[in-house]
Design a protein around this motif. Structure first.
Motif, PDB file in Angstrom:
ATOM      1  N   HIS A  78       5.229   3.275  -1.425  1.00 47.82           N
ATOM      2  CA  HIS A  78       5.787   3.310  -2.933  1.00 47.82           C
ATOM      3  C   HIS A  78       6.170   4.591  -3.354  1.00 47.82           C
ATOM      4  O   HIS A  78       7.123   4.498  -4.331  1.00 47.82           O
ATOM      5  CB  HIS A  78       5.179   2.028  -3.517  1.00 47.82           C
ATOM      6  CG  HIS A  78       5.545   0.686  -3.091  1.00 47.82           C
ATOM      7  ND1 HIS A  78       6.432   0.037  -3.642  1.00 47.82           N
ATOM      8  CD2 HIS A  78       4.778  -0.338  -2.258  1.00 47.82           C
ATOM      9  CE1 HIS A  78       6.635  -1.280  -2.998  1.00 47.82           C
ATOM     10  NE2 HIS A  78       5.658  -1.463  -2.297  1.00 47.82           N
ATOM     11  N   LEU A  79       4.945   5.270  -3.290  1.00 43.08           N
ATOM     12  CA  LEU A  79       5.229   6.606  -4.079  1.00 43.08           C
ATOM     13  C   LEU A  79       5.943   7.655  -3.588  1.00 43.08           C
ATOM     14  O   LEU A  79       6.632   8.285  -4.015  1.00 43.08           O
ATOM     15  CB  LEU A  79       3.613   7.179  -4.135  1.00 43.08           C
ATOM     16  CG  LEU A  79       2.595   6.442  -5.063  1.00 43.08           C
ATOM     17  CD1 LEU A  79       1.117   6.798  -4.993  1.00 43.08           C
ATOM     18  CD2 LEU A  79       2.897   6.407  -6.492  1.00 43.08           C
ATOM     19  N   ARG A  95      -3.774  -1.194   3.499  1.00 43.21           N
ATOM     20  CA  ARG A  95      -3.282  -1.210   1.926  1.00 43.21           C
ATOM     21  C   ARG A  95      -3.082   0.100   1.292  1.00 43.21           C
ATOM     22  O   ARG A  95      -2.078   0.357   0.405  1.00 43.21           O
ATOM     23  CB  ARG A  95      -4.598  -2.117   1.239  1.00 43.21           C
ATOM     24  CG  ARG A  95      -4.351  -2.038  -0.298  1.00 43.21           C
ATOM     25  CD  ARG A  95      -3.085  -3.057  -0.395  1.00 43.21           C
ATOM     26  NE  ARG A  95      -2.777  -3.200  -1.884  1.00 43.21           N
ATOM     27  CZ  ARG A  95      -2.111  -2.336  -2.562  1.00 43.21           C
ATOM     28  NH1 ARG A  95      -1.423  -1.460  -1.995  1.00 43.21           N
ATOM     29  NH2 ARG A  95      -2.030  -2.687  -3.676  1.00 43.21           N
ATOM     30  N   ARG A  96      -3.790   1.098   1.582  1.00 43.96           N
ATOM     31  CA  ARG A  96      -3.391   2.484   1.138  1.00 43.96           C
ATOM     32  C   ARG A  96      -1.948   2.908   1.553  1.00 43.96           C
ATOM     33  O   ARG A  96      -1.421   3.590   0.732  1.00 43.96           O
ATOM     34  CB  ARG A  96      -4.372   3.491   1.536  1.00 43.96           C
ATOM     35  CG  ARG A  96      -4.487   3.899   2.933  1.00 43.96           C
ATOM     36  CD  ARG A  96      -5.690   5.034   3.002  1.00 43.96           C
ATOM     37  NE  ARG A  96      -5.841   5.333   4.368  1.00 43.96           N
ATOM     38  CZ  ARG A  96      -6.760   6.407   4.807  1.00 43.96           C
ATOM     39  NH1 ARG A  96      -6.957   7.223   4.039  1.00 43.96           N
ATOM     40  NH2 ARG A  96      -6.963   6.501   5.895  1.00 43.96           N
ATOM     41  N   GLN A 128       0.851   1.178   2.138  1.00 42.78           N
ATOM     42  CA  GLN A 128       1.738   0.444   1.525  1.00 42.78           C
ATOM     43  C   GLN A 128       1.662   1.180  -0.150  1.00 42.78           C
ATOM     44  O   GLN A 128       2.896   1.186  -0.318  1.00 42.78           O
ATOM     45  CB  GLN A 128       1.236  -1.078   0.993  1.00 42.78           C
ATOM     46  CG  GLN A 128       1.066  -1.803   2.339  1.00 42.78           C
ATOM     47  CD  GLN A 128       2.552  -1.838   3.081  1.00 42.78           C
ATOM     48  OE1 GLN A 128       3.646  -2.004   2.438  1.00 42.78           O
ATOM     49  NE2 GLN A 128       2.601  -1.930   4.422  1.00 42.78           N
ATOM     50  N   THR A 129       0.890   1.636  -0.508  1.00 44.90           N
ATOM     51  CA  THR A 129       0.582   2.040  -1.951  1.00 44.90           C
ATOM     52  C   THR A 129       1.499   3.451  -1.620  1.00 44.90           C
ATOM     53  O   THR A 129       2.333   3.626  -2.626  1.00 44.90           O
ATOM     54  CB  THR A 129      -0.675   2.662  -2.532  1.00 44.90           C
ATOM     55  OG1 THR A 129      -1.248   1.153  -2.741  1.00 44.90           O
ATOM     56  CG2 THR A 129      -0.583   3.302  -3.727  1.00 44.90           C
TER      57      THR A 129
END
Length: 294
Positions: A257-258, A250-251, A253-254
């Motif tokens: 995006h960043l 999950r991290r 994926q974040t």
């Protein structure tokens, strides 16, 4: 019968506007040429009257006529310069519209590629699932088949994560392309795009810190926030120390995006204080593991 006029596209509108400006420029240029020819005649006539010693009233009339033509020529020159600027502006607008059309067409192709990958992914997923179930649902338990099933399941997870990643990257590239912020011709190959060594088993992983490791005589580096093919011999160590994480985390994926997946600030320098030497870390871990065994 009612007839509906087709709405012009942006490029067609700019082409019509440019055509109108070019026509106006041509008409003004022709008027200016005629006025300048008239002015030359007026000057010649005034000169002849002056040389011939004409009376003052005739000279006054000749000068007044000449000044009127000069004023008209001056006005036409100013109007022509203004139309020249309008023509240049219309040409730039048309060129920009054509460039935007080309960018939109390229972005549409990129988005179509992402959609095609998404449509194909379920087929791969179903095939991989069928292969795994062919082993797991069998009453027999054979080590070779179990290893095969585990390998297929691992590949399935990697492909699922890689599919999500590439579709996100493609759509991001399409957005940048439409906005004119992408230069696809100059995109360098990332570590993930480079063909892995035939004798070295790798796994795609996402870096959380800049890394360095050695493969034979070659020193490899990877920046933070990049998808790289890390040798599996170093994978467990890097995961244990939180220097990398799986693509479907999950991290990750974040962070993608960043920061994206091509790396932050390019290849790390040797004096980078955040650079992690995986070989040195492995050498430190081995004596500790031997001490634990003892």
């Amino acid at each position: 019968m009612a007839f509906f006029k087709r709405e012009l596209s942006p490029i067609e509108r700019f082409e019509v506007a440019l055509k109108d400006k070019l026509s106006a420029r041509q008409k003004l240029a022709e008027r200016l040429r005629g006025t300048e020819a008239d002015l030359a005649e007026k000057r010649a006539a005034a000169e002849q009257l002056a040389v011939a010693g004409a009376n003052n009233s005739r000279l006054d009339r000749a000068e007044a006529s000449m000044r009127a033509v000069e004023e008209r020529a001056k006005t036409l020159r100013a109007e022509l310069l203004e139309v020249e600027d309008q023509v240049a502006s219309a040409e730039r607008a048309l060129a920009d519209a054509k460039a935007q059309r080309d960018r939109d067409a390229l972005a549409d192709q990129i988005e179509a590629m992402a959609a095609a990958i998404e449509r194909a992914a379920p087929g791969f997923e179903a095939g991989a699932t069928a292969l795994v179930e062919a082993v797991t649902k069998s009453a027999l338990s054979i080590p070779e088949a179990s290893r095969f099933s585990s390998s297929v399941d691992a590949v399935r997870s990697e492909v699922r994560a890689a599919t999500d990643l590439i579709c996100w990257e493609l759509r991001s590239a399409a957005v940048r392309t439409r906005a004119g912020n992408a230069n696809l011709a100059n995109i360098a190959l990332s570590e993930a795009d480079q063909p892995p060594s035939a004798e070295l088993e790798r796994q795609l992983i996402y870096t959380l810190h800049p890394l360095r490791w050695r493969e034979g005589d070659e020193v490899r580096k990877a920046p933070a926030f990049a998808v790289v093919g890390l040798p599996k011999a170093l994978l467990a160590l890097a995961l244990q120390h939180q220097h990398v994480d799986h693509l479907n985390a999950r991290r990750v994926q974040t962070l993608m995006h960043l920061h994206g997946s091509a790396g932050h600030n390019g290849e790390p320098e040797d004096d980078d204080p955040q650079l992690v030497d995986l070989d040195a870390l492995l050498a430190e871990e081995q004596p500790s593991a031997q001490a634990d065994v003892a």
